[in-house]
Write an enzyme that holds these catalytic residues in place. Structure first.
Site, mmCIF file in Angstrom:
data_model
loop_
_atom_site.group_PDB
_atom_site.id
_atom_site.type_symbol
_atom_site.label_atom_id
_atom_site.label_comp_id
_atom_site.label_asym_id
_atom_site.label_seq_id
_atom_site.Cartn_x
_atom_site.Cartn_y
_atom_site.Cartn_z
ATOM 1 N N LYS A 9 0.820 -1.221 0.000
ATOM 2 C CA LYS A 9 0.000 0.000 0.000
ATOM 3 C C LYS A 9 0.849 1.264 0.000
ATOM 4 O O LYS A 9 0.577 2.193 -0.753
ATOM 5 C CB LYS A 9 -0.902 0.068 1.249
ATOM 6 C CG LYS A 9 -1.985 -0.963 1.331
ATOM 7 C CD LYS A 9 -2.926 -0.660 2.496
ATOM 8 C CE LYS A 9 -2.262 -0.613 3.867
ATOM 9 N NZ LYS A 9 -1.753 -1.913 4.373
ATOM 10 N N ARG A 85 -9.352 1.616 9.165
ATOM 11 C CA ARG A 85 -9.072 0.209 9.485
ATOM 12 C C ARG A 85 -10.079 -0.389 10.439
ATOM 13 O O ARG A 85 -9.944 -1.543 10.837
ATOM 14 C CB ARG A 85 -7.729 0.089 10.189
ATOM 15 C CG ARG A 85 -6.592 0.324 9.281
ATOM 16 C CD ARG A 85 -5.323 -0.146 9.936
ATOM 17 N NE ARG A 85 -4.237 0.474 9.243
ATOM 18 C CZ ARG A 85 -2.977 0.097 9.347
ATOM 19 N NH1 ARG A 85 -2.658 -0.894 10.144
ATOM 20 N NH2 ARG A 85 -2.063 0.703 8.664
ATOM 21 N N ARG A 122 11.476 -7.652 5.401
ATOM 22 C CA ARG A 122 11.518 -6.211 5.133
ATOM 23 C C ARG A 122 12.502 -5.472 6.042
ATOM 24 O O ARG A 122 12.610 -5.752 7.219
ATOM 25 C CB ARG A 122 10.106 -5.653 5.345
ATOM 26 C CG ARG A 122 9.994 -4.147 5.253
ATOM 27 C CD ARG A 122 8.582 -3.730 5.034
ATOM 28 N NE ARG A 122 7.793 -3.690 6.257
ATOM 29 C CZ ARG A 122 6.531 -3.259 6.299
ATOM 30 N NH1 ARG A 122 5.906 -2.882 5.195
ATOM 31 N NH2 ARG A 122 5.881 -3.246 7.447
ATOM 32 N N ARG A 154 11.843 -2.892 11.147
ATOM 33 C CA ARG A 154 10.865 -2.152 11.939
ATOM 34 C C ARG A 154 10.551 -2.916 13.212
ATOM 35 O O ARG A 154 10.481 -4.144 13.193
ATOM 36 C CB ARG A 154 9.574 -1.996 11.120
ATOM 37 C CG ARG A 154 9.300 -0.562 10.714
ATOM 38 C CD ARG A 154 8.207 -0.464 9.699
ATOM 39 N NE ARG A 154 6.881 -0.851 10.198
ATOM 40 C CZ ARG A 154 5.767 -0.686 9.499
ATOM 41 N NH1 ARG A 154 5.808 -0.150 8.289
ATOM 42 N NH2 ARG A 154 4.603 -1.051 9.988
#
Ligand code: ADP
Ligand code: ZN
Length: 210
Positions: A9, A85, A122, A154
């Site tokens: 996204k 969301r 990632r 992250r």
């Protein structure tokens, strides 16, 4: 744009917003800058984010409403990334954009096995936010090719936080898909393909919605 964590996204929304010359509003990015700035608000939000929990609706609605009333959003438009969301967020957004509501909802659809692999591999730049992966690292020793800052994992890309985030997506966010579909606003685009092919299909969907 709606879709699982790791569906792409962020990348697609930023490309789309740039192409249309409109604002890219990512609630995740807004929250991460507050965390980085170390504001009281950021410290509070970070407690939820690190666990992979959703930040409370009142908090998110506050920052989104404040942003959407600014002149660029009001006059030209915006791409929403990672919002709404929850039901409460979707209903508040409808109210905010009454009488028409959102123009188009793109459901960026990627199978869970694929996003699991994407999220666990990632890595992101602490400076500019550019995304890398363990398969495609920066060219020198985990420093960003674009800005030279450190590239890290992250805090919410740990296995525990990833499973919590995906579970919340299934329980709380995915029901919004059929709601928008029933309103005739939804276009589903398979996201497990070449980035440019996905972007091209999104551009077509946006064009026909205009
Ligand atoms: P992801 O989609 O990979 O979870 P984001 O960058 O969109 O990543 O969001 C990171 C975190 O920020 C989320 O896990 C959540 O804690 C918080 N967040 C972002 N957007 C929202 C939202 N609309 N409602 C509640 N929490 C949010
Ligand atoms: Zn960078």
């Amino acid at each position: 744009m709606i879709g699982k964590q790791g569906a792409g996204k962020g990348t697609q929304c930023s490309k789309l917003a740039a192409a249309l010359g409109i604002a890219h509003i990512s609630t995740g990015d807004m929250l991460r800058s507050a965390v980085k700035a170390g504001t009281e608000f950021g410290i509070m939000a970070n407690e939820y984010m690190e666990r992979g929990d959703l930040v409370p609706d009142e908090v998110i609605l506050g920052i989104v409403e404040e942003r959407l009333v600014q002149a660029d959003c009001r006059d030209v438009g915006f791409v929403l990334d990672g919002f709404p969301r929850t039901w409460a967020q979707a209903i508040a957004l409808d109210d905010l954009l009454a009488p028409d509501g959102v123009k188009l909802v793109i459901n960026l659809d990627v199978p869970t096995e694929v996003v699991l692999d994407r999220l666990s591999s990632r890595r992101v730049c602490t400076g500019c936010g550019r995304t890398y992966s363990i398969y495609k690292p920066p060219s020198s020793d985990w420093t960003c090719d674009d800005c030279g800052h450190e590239v890290i994992q992250r805090a919410d890309d740990t296995p525990e936080a990833i499973s919590r985030r995906l579970a919340l997506y299934d329980e709380v966010t995915s029901p919004l898909i059929s709601w928008y579909e029933a309103k005739g606003k939804l276009v589903t685009i398979p996201g497990d393909r070449d980035f440019n092919d996905v972007a091209a299909e999104i551009a077509v969907a946006v064009d026909s919605a205009k």
